[in-house]
Enzyme design. Structure first.
Site, mmCIF file in Angstrom:
data_model
loop_
_atom_site.group_PDB
_atom_site.id
_atom_site.type_symbol
_atom_site.label_atom_id
_atom_site.label_comp_id
_atom_site.label_asym_id
_atom_site.label_seq_id
_atom_site.Cartn_x
_atom_site.Cartn_y
_atom_site.Cartn_z
ATOM 1 N N TYR A 160 0.826 -1.215 0.000
ATOM 2 C CA TYR A 160 0.000 0.000 0.000
ATOM 3 C C TYR A 160 0.854 1.257 0.000
ATOM 4 O O TYR A 160 0.653 2.138 -0.835
ATOM 5 C CB TYR A 160 -0.978 -0.015 1.177
ATOM 6 C CG TYR A 160 -2.291 -0.685 0.847
ATOM 7 C CD1 TYR A 160 -2.336 -1.770 -0.017
ATOM 8 C CD2 TYR A 160 -3.481 -0.233 1.384
ATOM 9 C CE1 TYR A 160 -3.524 -2.383 -0.320
ATOM 10 C CE2 TYR A 160 -4.687 -0.858 1.082
ATOM 11 C CZ TYR A 160 -4.701 -1.937 0.238
ATOM 12 O OH TYR A 160 -5.881 -2.537 -0.062
ATOM 13 N N GLU A 167 1.719 6.464 -6.880
ATOM 14 C CA GLU A 167 0.611 7.225 -7.457
ATOM 15 C C GLU A 167 0.816 8.721 -7.236
ATOM 16 O O GLU A 167 0.670 9.530 -8.163
ATOM 17 C CB GLU A 167 -0.717 6.798 -6.812
ATOM 18 C CG GLU A 167 -1.155 5.391 -7.199
ATOM 19 C CD GLU A 167 -2.389 4.930 -6.429
ATOM 20 O OE1 GLU A 167 -3.241 5.774 -6.105
ATOM 21 O OE2 GLU A 167 -2.489 3.715 -6.154
#
Lengths: 222, 314
Positions: A160, A167
């Site tokens: 994660y 991102e």
């Protein structure tokens, strides 16, 4: 994207409902598609280097991710029990990345290492998640291999942060080219970056809560 | 064993009710819902218009399926008062009308800027009314989105605990939305040369947009959680146990406040600041009431919250 739960259709009925059959198919196809993405990324990086990964996987990854729109439909019509808000936000953020960022500003974002690490984190998580659902739906919830449960509730600790960091890097890299389109696009992307702050906190704490729940359930069984 | 019937004597409270019987015979194990239905039927009115209170202490006898007449301590020869609450409207209907105002007024004022602002009391010369600024366009889009979301929630998400409210409340409630969050905000935001008629701020604008979406999504999320507590068609209550509800009593108000803080940063309008302050004030009152209601209703099972609405503040 770990919030969707397998449908509660695992009744004692000997024949699976149409809904269960459809969900098994959907999850299976998704698992295969993401395995392809994963395989291409890990092969392309040593073969052609980070800068050229996009050429070999970009289009495929984009459409594989777009298929996840169906998950919003599933949540919307109650085919799965997962909450529409979390599912919707996760799919929306993924689509923003593949369409809004990488597809629009390919030159500035795709050669980045962050693009490959993002796909790596996404695809590994998705392979585990979709396989988990296939196993859970196919066995009525009881026959999920231990390794899948372990992977699902442990790899996120690393994957994660890796995914989110990648991102954010890609969104940040597209601020400049977005400004050339118009100031408003830069403003919108800046807002997106700010939303990542509470968003990633909520996602991460949600996964830790899920993990605690699953581990507690296991202890009770033994 | 056949149930013994008891007789309750009935007195009107407030305005007299035509056809209200002087007494009624019921069984102690009848539900209070049946009592309501019986009295409403004989008085020729709807159950929603009536409120029953006990003669002995004036406490309200609720309209409930699972509470019996014996449980609320009504016995043979007890007196009950029946009040006519006046014409009633469904909550859902009232909400839809309330939000319709700002939903229509904002785009209307935005598109009719050249006409509206050339009239008194603004009297801006038409030559000075240019195209709306990007901030004004953005504000209009987000505010419209906000009220669209509310209409959507009213129709598809909310489950109301009371079926109706007095009909004249619609004027009062709608007034707040149509005039304040509708007309007043719109005139202040879309005014040429007003505070929103300016260029983006590289910091405040994205911060405003982000706060707005965090607020709206969080608010929707809490509403979906609350919906899940109440099975369809029931008026049961429960205390949500998921994350934002552990933080404060009413995280839905917290997120609503975030969204309007976002609008304030975006518009930089004084009207938005006023709206935010009054809104937070009103929601804080509601949130504190809710906290004390939870404490009363669930007693020791309820984990008391330190803050009702915003951590560290309210």
């Amino acid at each position: 994207m770990d919030t969707s739960k397998p449908a509660a259709s695992s009744s004692a009925a000997p024949r699976r409902s149409f809904k269960a059959q459809y969900l098994i198919l959907y999850n299976f196809v998704s698992a295969v598609l993401w395995t392809t993405v994963f395989g291409r990324v890990v092969l392309l990086v040593p073969l052609v280097g980070f800068t050229h990964v996009y050429g070999g996987v970009g289009n495929f990854a984009k459409w594989t991710q777009t298929l996840a729109l169906l998950e919003v439909v599933h949540a919307l019509f109650g085919i799965v029990r997962s909450p529409i808000t979390t599912t919707g936000m996760q799919v929306a953020s993924r689509l923003l990345l593949v369409w809004g960022i990488v597809n629009n500003f390919t030159r500035q974002t795709a050669p980045s290492v962050a693009y490959s690490t993002m796909l790596f984190a996404w695809s590994f998580t998705e392979i585990v998640r979709y396989s988990y659902f296939v196993a859970a739906l196919g066995s009525g919830g009881s026959g999920v291999p231990k390794i899948l449960t372990w992977l699902r509730y442990n790899t996120f600790y690393v994957l994660y942060p890796l995914g989110i960091l990648s991102e954010v890097t890609l969104v940040y890299k597209s601020l400049g080219p977005a400004k050339e389109w118009g100031y408003i696009y830069e403003i919108i992307l800046k807002s997106v970056l700010l939303i990542y702050i509470p968003g990633s906190y909520i996602l991460y704490s949600h996964m830790m809560a899920q993990r605690r729940k699953v581990l507690r359930g296991k202890q009770r069984q033994t | 064993m056949a149930s013994k019937t008891i007789t309750l004597s009935i007195r009107p409270r407030g305005k007299p009710i035509k056809k209200l019987p002087e007494e009624t015979a019921v069984a102690p194990e009848d539900s209070t819902e049946q009592l309501y239905k019986k009295i409403a039927a004989s008085a020729g009115t709807s159950v929603h218009r009536l409120r029953i209170t006990k003669g002995i202490d004036g406490s309200v006898v609720g309209n409930a399926k699972n509470v019996t007449i014996a449980q609320v301590d009504l016995h043979d020869k007890s007196t009950i008062y029946v009040k006519d609450l006046g014409p009633q409207l469904g909550w859902r209907f009232v909400y839809i009308i309330e939000y319709l105002g700002p939903l229509l007024i904002h785009p209307l004022v935005y598109y009719l800027r050249p006409y509206i602002f050339s009239l008194p009391p603004f009297s801006v010369p038409s030559s000075k009314i240019g195209a709306p600024s990007d901030l004004q366009t953005l504000s209009c889009a987000l505010i419209t989105l906000h009220f669209l979301k509310r209409e959507f929630e009213t129709i598809f998400v909310h489950r109301f605990s009371l079926a109706t409210m007095p009909a004249r409340n619609i004027v009062k409630n709608s007034g707040h939305y149509w005039l304040f969050s509708g007309l007043f905000l719109a005139l202040s935001i879309y005014r040429p040369t007003g505070p929103t008629d300016s260029p983006y701020s590289p910091l405040l604008t994205p911060l405003g947009i982000a706060l707005f979406f965090i607020g709206e999504l969080g608010n929707l999320w809490t509403h979906l959680t609350l919906r899940g507590l109440r099975p369809a068609g029931s008026t049961e209550r429960g205390v949500p146990q998921t994350w934002p509800f552990k933080l404060v009593t009413c995280p839905n108000y917290m997120f609503e406040a975030y969204a309007w803080t976002g609008v304030l940063l975006l518009t930089r309008s004084l009207a938005a600041a006023l709206f935010l302050v009054l809104g937070v004030g009103q929601m804080a009152v509601w949130a504190k009431k809710k906290e004390s209601r939870y404490r009363k209703e669930f007693g020791a099972n309820y984990q008391k919250k330190r803050f009702a609405m915003i951590p560290g503040l309210v």
